[in-house]
Design a protein around this motif. Structure first.
Motif, PDB file in Angstrom:
ATOM      1  N   ILE A 243       0.900  -1.370  -0.050  1.00  0.00           N
ATOM      2  CA  ILE A 243      -0.195   0.058   0.026  1.00  0.00           C
ATOM      3  C   ILE A 243       0.959   1.436  -0.182  1.00  0.00           C
ATOM      4  O   ILE A 243       0.538   2.323  -0.714  1.00  0.00           O
ATOM      5  CB  ILE A 243      -1.033  -0.030   1.251  1.00  0.00           C
ATOM      6  N   ASN A 244       2.074   1.437   0.842  1.00  0.00           N
ATOM      7  CA  ASN A 244       2.705   2.371   1.172  1.00  0.00           C
ATOM      8  C   ASN A 244       3.346   2.579  -0.522  1.00  0.00           C
ATOM      9  O   ASN A 244       3.573   3.834  -0.909  1.00  0.00           O
ATOM     10  CB  ASN A 244       3.728   2.354   2.237  1.00  0.00           C
ATOM     11  N   ILE A 245       3.930   1.638  -1.043  1.00  0.00           N
ATOM     12  CA  ILE A 245       4.504   1.795  -2.347  1.00  0.00           C
ATOM     13  C   ILE A 245       3.679   2.291  -3.498  1.00  0.00           C
ATOM     14  O   ILE A 245       4.005   3.129  -4.289  1.00  0.00           O
ATOM     15  CB  ILE A 245       5.437   0.469  -2.824  1.00  0.00           C
ATOM     16  N   ASN A 246       2.246   1.626  -3.117  1.00  0.00           N
ATOM     17  CA  ASN A 246       1.496   2.233  -4.324  1.00  0.00           C
ATOM     18  C   ASN A 246       1.230   3.749  -4.119  1.00  0.00           C
ATOM     19  O   ASN A 246       1.190   4.637  -5.208  1.00  0.00           O
ATOM     20  CB  ASN A 246       0.164   1.564  -4.039  1.00  0.00           C
ATOM     21  N   ASN A 247       1.035   4.171  -2.840  1.00  0.00           N
ATOM     22  CA  ASN A 247       0.851   5.402  -2.489  1.00  0.00           C
ATOM     23  C   ASN A 247       1.884   6.376  -3.028  1.00  0.00           C
ATOM     24  O   ASN A 247       1.979   7.520  -3.349  1.00  0.00           O
ATOM     25  CB  ASN A 247       0.482   5.598  -0.895  1.00  0.00           C
ATOM     26  N   LEU A 249       4.212   5.692  -5.396  1.00  0.00           N
ATOM     27  CA  LEU A 249       4.164   5.953  -6.772  1.00  0.00           C
ATOM     28  C   LEU A 249       3.224   7.177  -6.922  1.00  0.00           C
ATOM     29  O   LEU A 249       3.257   7.973  -8.153  1.00  0.00           O
ATOM     30  CB  LEU A 249       3.776   4.608  -7.179  1.00  0.00           C
ATOM     31  N   SER A 250       1.927   6.878  -6.605  1.00  0.00           N
ATOM     32  CA  SER A 250       1.060   8.076  -6.843  1.00  0.00           C
ATOM     33  C   SER A 250       1.542   9.379  -6.506  1.00  0.00           C
ATOM     34  O   SER A 250       1.314  10.388  -7.213  1.00  0.00           O
ATOM     35  CB  SER A 250      -0.298   7.781  -6.112  1.00  0.00           C
ATOM     36  N   GLU A 251       2.156   9.543  -5.316  1.00  0.00           N
ATOM     37  CA  GLU A 251       2.893  11.053  -5.209  1.00  0.00           C
ATOM     38  C   GLU A 251       3.942  11.465  -5.943  1.00  0.00           C
ATOM     39  O   GLU A 251       3.856  12.492  -6.302  1.00  0.00           O
ATOM     40  CB  GLU A 251       3.347  11.037  -3.438  1.00  0.00           C
ATOM     41  N   LYS A 255       3.979  14.687  -7.900  1.00  0.00           N
ATOM     42  CA  LYS A 255       5.164  15.626  -7.855  1.00  0.00           C
ATOM     43  C   LYS A 255       5.753  15.946  -9.254  1.00  0.00           C
ATOM     44  O   LYS A 255       6.168  17.083  -9.388  1.00  0.00           O
ATOM     45  CB  LYS A 255       6.302  14.999  -7.044  1.00  0.00           C
ATOM     46  N   ALA A 256       5.512  14.851 -10.056  1.00  0.00           N
ATOM     47  CA  ALA A 256       6.370  15.012 -11.366  1.00  0.00           C
ATOM     48  C   ALA A 256       5.295  16.233 -12.243  1.00  0.00           C
ATOM     49  O   ALA A 256       6.049  16.893 -13.154  1.00  0.00           O
ATOM     50  CB  ALA A 256       6.374  13.752 -12.132  1.00  0.00           C
TER      51      ALA A 256
END
Length: 479
Positions: A243-247, A249-251, A255-256
């Motif tokens: 879940i943290n990795i998924n979040n 990646l969304s961040e 940010k990009a």
């Protein structure tokens, strides 16, 4: 939570308990049979001793009748004691089956002892026919005892024949029982090991599949393990990581996008900064202007004004350098003198500044703008408030492995709480004065420059004054 270690421990304890119970049962049964066997064997041996001792009694009596000496008489007495002792042991073997036979057996032993006594007494009284008759009777009783012993042993053998056969049958049954128990325990261990291994390998296989899915970039699949041990906890943590990795990646995507927008606005910001810089005064232009004014004042005969402008220009030139650059203690002292010249022009006789400097210490490196902010702080807090001004002492002392710098004033002093606030490196309210650099800033830069926190100290008392102490290492920062 039931851990894997607890499950293994329970399995091992169960196996050990079964093995100990079987071992204890077999040991008890074997010990019981051995005790019974020893008991029977002891009965046979004691009865055999009765026969042997009765024969020894007759032999001792014969020796005494042939040669009536004290030694032979003592031998008869010793044999009497032995046979009486053995008789008491035989009495303990009495039961319902051998009560009558054992009573006759004991009477024969008593008769043998009595006949032996009669023979010895007759020999003492020189009654030849009587002691020969008694000896003959004793021999006959001894033969009866031997025959009676064989009879009793034969009776015992018949009585315990069924017991012997039971022991043999029990041994065979015990061997079969041991074989079946071994097979049963082996089967239980195999089933337990299979069940236990499946309880571990099944969740591990799920975790392996989940790791494979994550490596393929599939972060939307939930990880579930239906166990109640460390593997379930590991699966929960693994799912949280997913879940943290998924979040994360969304961040990163957000940010990009924001960075792209910021790049567009940065171009506009740079243009506005250039316009803002155009409205600022160039410090170098100001320094050059002060330099021109000092020369003009000197040419016009205002030497004091010229010196003051030179001091201000030198101080300004020194201050426009970057703070991260280091300087020698000599340079810092020169800048401090220029600062004092400016303050002397301001306070005239109200400021008394005294310097004691060991010239051998001036080549040590310190952070730029270290001394001036400290002395400036003393001027602001010790000299300005006082109607009659005050004194400031500046000392450079050579230590063993460091240079000790002291800056002392006779101002109002500070409380201990205020001293600790000034020494705190992480305080968010540094004191800013003329240079924009306060005591807190000096403490920070000294700590970073030398990578130590024990270089700065303050001694102060209310109504006495304040002393700031610096302990500058003689070794350079790179060393």
């Amino acid at each position: 939570m039931n851990s894997i270690q607890k499950k293994i421990l329970v399995l091992v304890i169960a196996v050990l308990f079964i093995m100990v119970a079987i071992w204890a049962s077999l040991t008890y049964y074997n010990q019981k049979m051995q005790s019974q066997y020893n008991y029977i064997l002891e009965r046979y041996l004691i009865m055999s001793e009765v026969t042997s001792e009765s024969q020894q009694m007759v032999a001792a009596l014969n020796n005494y009748l042939i040669e009536p000496t004290a030694a032979n008489l003592d031998e008869i007495t010793a044999n009497k004691k032995k046979i009486e002792k053995t008789k008491n042991k035989v009495s303990k073997f009495r039961n319902i089956d051998n009560d009558y036979a054992l009573t006759n057996y004991e009477n024969l032993i008593d008769s043998l002892l009595e006949t032996t006594n009669q023979s010895v007494l007759a020999l003492t009284e020189q009654q030849t026919e009587d002691y020969l008759s008694a000896f003959s009777e004793a021999s006959r009783i001894s033969k009866y005892i031997s025959e009676m012993t064989l009879t009793l042993i034969d009776t015992e053998l018949k009585t315990y024949d069924r017991f012997y056969r039971g022991i043999i049958d029990s041994s065979q049954e015990l061997k079969k029982l041991g074989t079946w128990l071994l097979l049963l325990i082996t089967l239980l261990l195999l089933l337990s090991a299979h069940w236990f291994s499946k309880r571990i390998t099944r969740p591990v296989n799920k975790l392996t599949q989940a790791a494979h899915d994550l490596s393929m970039g599939r972060f939307d699949l939930k990880i579930e393990v239906d166990s109640n041990d460390e593997i379930a906890f590991l699966a929960k943590m693994f799912d949280k990581m997913r879940i943290n990795i998924n979040n994360y990646l969304s961040e990163i995507k957000q940010k990009a996008q924001l960075e792209h927008e910021l790049q567009q606005s940065k171009l506009l910001l740079q243009e506005s900064q250039l316009r803002s810089l155009q409205s600022q005064i160039n410090p170098h232009f100001l320094y050059n202007t002060l330099d021109i004014l000092s020369k003009k004042a000197y040419l016009e005969g205002s030497e004091e004004t010229s010196d003051l402008l030179v001091s201000v220009a030198g101080l300004l030139r020194y201050n426009i350098n970057k703070l991260e650059n280091s300087a020698s203690l000599f340079e810092e002292v020169q800048v401090l003198k220029q600062y004092i010249d400016i303050q002397n022009a301001r306070f005239t006789d109200r400021l008394q500044f005294q310097m004691e400097i060991d010239e051998s210490c001036l080549d040590v490196e310190i952070p730029r703008l270290t001394l001036q902010p400290i002395v400036e702080n003393a001027v602001i807090h010790a000299i300005e408030p006082a109607e009659n001004g005050g004194s400031i002492w500046f000392r450079v002392i050579d230590g063993v492995d460091h240079v000790r710098i002291e800056m002392e004033d006779d101002g109002p002093g500070m409380t201990e709480e205020r001293v600790q606030q000034m020494l705190q490196v992480n305080t968010k309210k540094p004191e800013g004065h003329f240079t924009g650099i306060g005591i807190n800033n000096v403490v920070k830069r000294l700590s970073l420059f030398y990578n130590r926190n024990d270089l700065f100290d303050i001694e102060s008392n209310i109504g006495v004054g304040t002393k700031v102490i610096l302990k500058i290492p003689k070794t350079k920062r790179g060393e």
